[in-house]
Scaffold this motif. Structure first.
Motif, short mmCIF file in Angstrom:
data_model
loop_
_atom_site.label_atom_id
_atom_site.label_comp_id
_atom_site.label_asym_id
_atom_site.label_seq_id
_atom_site.Cartn_x
_atom_site.Cartn_y
_atom_site.Cartn_z
N ALA A 87 9.45 13.29 24.07
CA ALA A 87 9.65 11.84 24.01
C ALA A 87 8.76 11.13 25.03
CB ALA A 87 11.12 11.50 24.25
N VAL A 88 8.60 11.72 26.20
CA VAL A 88 7.73 11.13 27.22
C VAL A 88 6.29 11.09 26.73
CG1 VAL A 88 6.77 11.42 29.54
CG2 VAL A 88 9.21 11.78 29.14
N PHE A 89 5.82 12.18 26.14
CA PHE A 89 4.46 12.22 25.59
C PHE A 89 4.28 11.15 24.52
CE2 PHE A 89 4.11 16.71 27.16
CZ PHE A 89 2.96 16.51 27.93
N LEU A 90 5.30 10.97 23.69
CA LEU A 90 5.21 9.96 22.64
C LEU A 90 5.11 8.56 23.24
CD1 LEU A 90 7.85 11.35 20.13
CD2 LEU A 90 5.39 11.29 19.81
N GLY A 91 5.86 8.31 24.31
CA GLY A 91 5.79 7.01 24.95
C GLY A 91 4.41 6.73 25.53
N ILE A 92 3.80 7.74 26.15
CA ILE A 92 2.45 7.59 26.69
C ILE A 92 1.46 7.30 25.57
CG2 ILE A 92 0.57 8.80 27.87
CD1 ILE A 92 2.73 10.35 29.41
N THR A 93 1.61 8.02 24.46
CA THR A 93 0.71 7.81 23.32
C THR A 93 0.84 6.40 22.78
OG1 THR A 93 0.95 10.15 22.73
CG2 THR A 93 0.08 8.69 21.04
N CYS A 94 2.06 5.92 22.66
CA CYS A 94 2.31 4.56 22.16
C CYS A 94 1.58 3.53 23.04
CB CYS A 94 3.81 4.29 22.14
SG CYS A 94 4.26 2.63 21.59
N PHE A 95 1.69 3.69 24.34
CA PHE A 95 1.04 2.76 25.27
C PHE A 95 -0.48 2.78 25.10
CE2 PHE A 95 -1.12 2.24 29.37
CZ PHE A 95 -0.78 0.93 29.65
N GLU A 96 -1.06 3.98 24.98
CA GLU A 96 -2.51 4.09 24.86
C GLU A 96 -3.02 3.46 23.57
OE1 GLU A 96 -4.69 5.08 27.03
OE2 GLU A 96 -3.17 5.54 28.54
N ILE A 97 -2.27 3.64 22.50
CA ILE A 97 -2.69 3.07 21.22
C ILE A 97 -2.68 1.54 21.30
CG2 ILE A 97 -2.07 2.80 18.78
CD1 ILE A 97 -0.96 5.65 18.88
N LEU A 98 -1.60 0.96 21.81
CA LEU A 98 -1.51 -0.49 21.92
C LEU A 98 -2.58 -1.05 22.87
CD1 LEU A 98 2.36 -0.97 22.10
CD2 LEU A 98 0.85 -1.54 20.20
N LYS A 99 -2.86 -0.34 23.92
CA LYS A 99 -3.88 -0.76 24.86
C LYS A 99 -5.25 -0.82 24.18
CE LYS A 99 -6.12 0.62 29.18
NZ LYS A 99 -6.16 1.67 30.25
N GLY A 100 -5.59 0.24 23.43
CA GLY A 100 -6.88 0.27 22.75
C GLY A 100 -7.01 -0.81 21.69
N ALA A 101 -5.92 -1.05 20.95
CA ALA A 101 -5.96 -2.07 19.90
C ALA A 101 -6.11 -3.46 20.51
CB ALA A 101 -4.69 -2.00 19.06
N SER A 102 -5.40 -3.75 21.58
CA SER A 102 -5.49 -5.09 22.19
C SER A 102 -6.88 -5.33 22.77
CB SER A 102 -4.42 -5.22 23.28
OG SER A 102 -4.62 -4.27 24.31
N GLU A 103 -7.48 -4.30 23.35
CA GLU A 103 -8.83 -4.46 23.89
C GLU A 103 -9.83 -4.74 22.77
OE1 GLU A 103 -9.59 -0.93 26.08
OE2 GLU A 103 -8.48 -1.59 27.86
N ARG A 104 -9.68 -4.07 21.63
CA ARG A 104 -10.59 -4.31 20.51
C ARG A 104 -10.42 -5.73 19.97
NH1 ARG A 104 -12.87 -0.94 16.53
NH2 ARG A 104 -13.10 0.57 18.23
N ILE A 105 -9.17 -6.19 19.89
CA ILE A 105 -8.92 -7.54 19.36
C ILE A 105 -9.46 -8.62 20.31
CG2 ILE A 105 -7.10 -9.21 18.82
CD1 ILE A 105 -5.43 -6.85 17.78
N LEU A 106 -9.25 -8.43 21.63
CA LEU A 106 -9.65 -9.44 22.60
C LEU A 106 -11.15 -9.44 22.89
CD1 LEU A 106 -6.71 -9.09 25.17
CD2 LEU A 106 -7.06 -10.93 23.51
N HIS A 107 -11.74 -8.26 22.93
CA HIS A 107 -13.13 -8.17 23.37
C HIS A 107 -14.09 -7.74 22.26
CE1 HIS A 107 -11.52 -8.67 27.37
NE2 HIS A 107 -10.76 -7.60 27.23
N GLY A 108 -13.54 -7.40 21.11
CA GLY A 108 -14.40 -6.98 20.02
C GLY A 108 -14.97 -5.59 20.26
N GLY A 109 -15.92 -5.19 19.42
CA GLY A 109 -16.52 -3.87 19.55
C GLY A 109 -17.28 -3.51 18.28
N LYS A 110 -17.94 -2.38 18.35
CA LYS A 110 -18.72 -1.94 17.20
C LYS A 110 -17.78 -1.58 16.05
CE LYS A 110 -22.12 1.50 15.77
NZ LYS A 110 -22.93 2.68 16.17
N PRO A 111 -18.00 -2.12 14.85
CA PRO A 111 -17.11 -1.81 13.73
C PRO A 111 -17.24 -0.35 13.30
CG PRO A 111 -19.01 -3.05 12.97
CD PRO A 111 -19.06 -3.07 14.46
N ALA A 112 -16.14 0.18 12.78
CA ALA A 112 -16.14 1.57 12.32
C ALA A 112 -16.83 1.69 10.97
CB ALA A 112 -14.70 2.07 12.21
N THR A 113 -17.37 2.88 10.73
CA THR A 113 -17.95 3.20 9.42
C THR A 113 -17.40 4.54 8.97
OG1 THR A 113 -19.87 4.26 10.47
CG2 THR A 113 -20.08 1.92 9.87
N ILE A 114 -17.37 4.78 7.69
CA ILE A 114 -16.80 6.01 7.16
C ILE A 114 -17.55 6.44 5.91
CG2 ILE A 114 -15.08 4.87 5.69
CD1 ILE A 114 -14.36 7.98 7.81
#
Length: 302
Positions: A87-114
């Motif tokens: 559960a602790v690992f899951l909580g850390i993962t949740c925080f990292e995901i939200l952090k990365g998403a907020s940084e991309r929304i606020l500061h932008g970044g190179k768009p993904a390609t697939i």
């Protein structure tokens, strides 16, 4: 009688560790090649899968069901501690995901390609995740192992995360084919529900294991009383307490008023009570304090 299932649990954890490492490498590789934020977050999620397996192996090593001098009530709570580590690992993962998403929304970044072949790799990853989750859940229920069941829940959340990420990347791929640049936001937006799924999975693990660790009542005292009062010679049972995990091991304590004037008869009635309780709640360790027929108490439990 308690059964030591640690060897079987260890075999499952080793197999799933190997598969989770493979999944992590594939997700991380494709994530960095495509620049996908949601896939990199999903790779981080899969990293915790591998860490959970290692944590489970450590907890499994110390979770013997047999008591010893230092642990007279056994060692099974080590498995619950391992599940809380998940559960602790899951909580850390949740925080990292939200952090990365907020940084991309606020500061932008190179768009993904697939590309098509990268999507094919992710389909393989999804198939491995489904196998691991189903296998761990099935064996975990058979062995009544909290660590396997908790890890299966985590891997199940990984399945939904991968499906969500895969859907977003398919949207990116179609957006590029159809010249729809607004579809590039799918990758970042989907990172947020990924985090919520991770959080929900960790919350479920906490709900399953905290009651065991804090000695929440395992069996309703009314149920124990009804079972005990069906034994001939029992006049009353009170101050009933129970803890543990029903189906794995429970500890039952009570005070018993019996219709007996001598120790031998009182002992026979007590033995009959223990046999009746074991019939319904085995495996269990039972402690009974016997009191004389003229003793009175109406306090069912604490």
């Amino acid at each position: 009688m308690l059964t030591d299932r640690r060897a079987k649990v260890r075999q499952v954890l080793i197999l799933t560790l190997i598969l989770n490492l493979l999944v992590m490498v594939l997700k991380a590789g494709v994530g960095f090649l495509t620049g996908s934020l949601s896939l990199q977050a999903d790779a981080l999620h899969s990293t915790t899968d591998s860490a959970n397996n290692i944590l489970g192996l450590i907890a499994n090593r110390f979770s013997s069901p047999e008591p010893d001098r230092e642990h007279p009530y056994g060692h099974q709570k080590f498995e619950a501690l391992g599940a809380l580590g998940i559960a602790v690992f899951l909580g850390i993962t949740c925080f990292e995901i939200l952090k990365g998403a907020s940084e991309r929304i606020l500061h932008g970044g190179k768009p993904a390609t697939i590309s098509g072949w990268e999507l094919t790799i992710l389909l393989l990853v999804l198939a491995i995740n489904i196998f691991v989750a189903l296998y761990e859940r099935q064996v975990g229920r058979q062995l009544e192992s909290p660590i396997l069941i908790a890890d299966a829940k985590h891997t199940t959340s990984d399945i939904w995360v991968t499906i969500m990420v895969l859907g977003g990347l398919v949207g990116l791929w179609l957006g590029r084919l159809w010249n729809l640049p607004q579809m590039q936001w799918l990758d970042t937006i989907l990172a947020i529900p990924v985090a919520l799924l991770v959080f929900h999975s960790g919350w479920e693990v906490l709900q399953d294991n905290i009651p065991w660790l804090v000695d929440k009542v395992a069996i309703a005292p009314e149920s124990i009383s009804e079972t005990v009062m069906s034994v001939p010679g029992v006049l009353n049972c009170h101050d009933i307490a129970s803890r543990g995990l029903l189906g794995r091991q429970v500890f039952i304590e009570m005070h018993l008023i019996v219709d007996a004037e001598d120790v031998e008869t009182a002992h026979q009635i007590t033995e009959a009570v223990e046999e009746q309780l074991l019939k319904f709640y085995s495996p269990a360790r039972i402690s009974i304090h016997v009191e004389p027929p003229d003793y009175q108490s109406d306090r069912l439990s604490f």
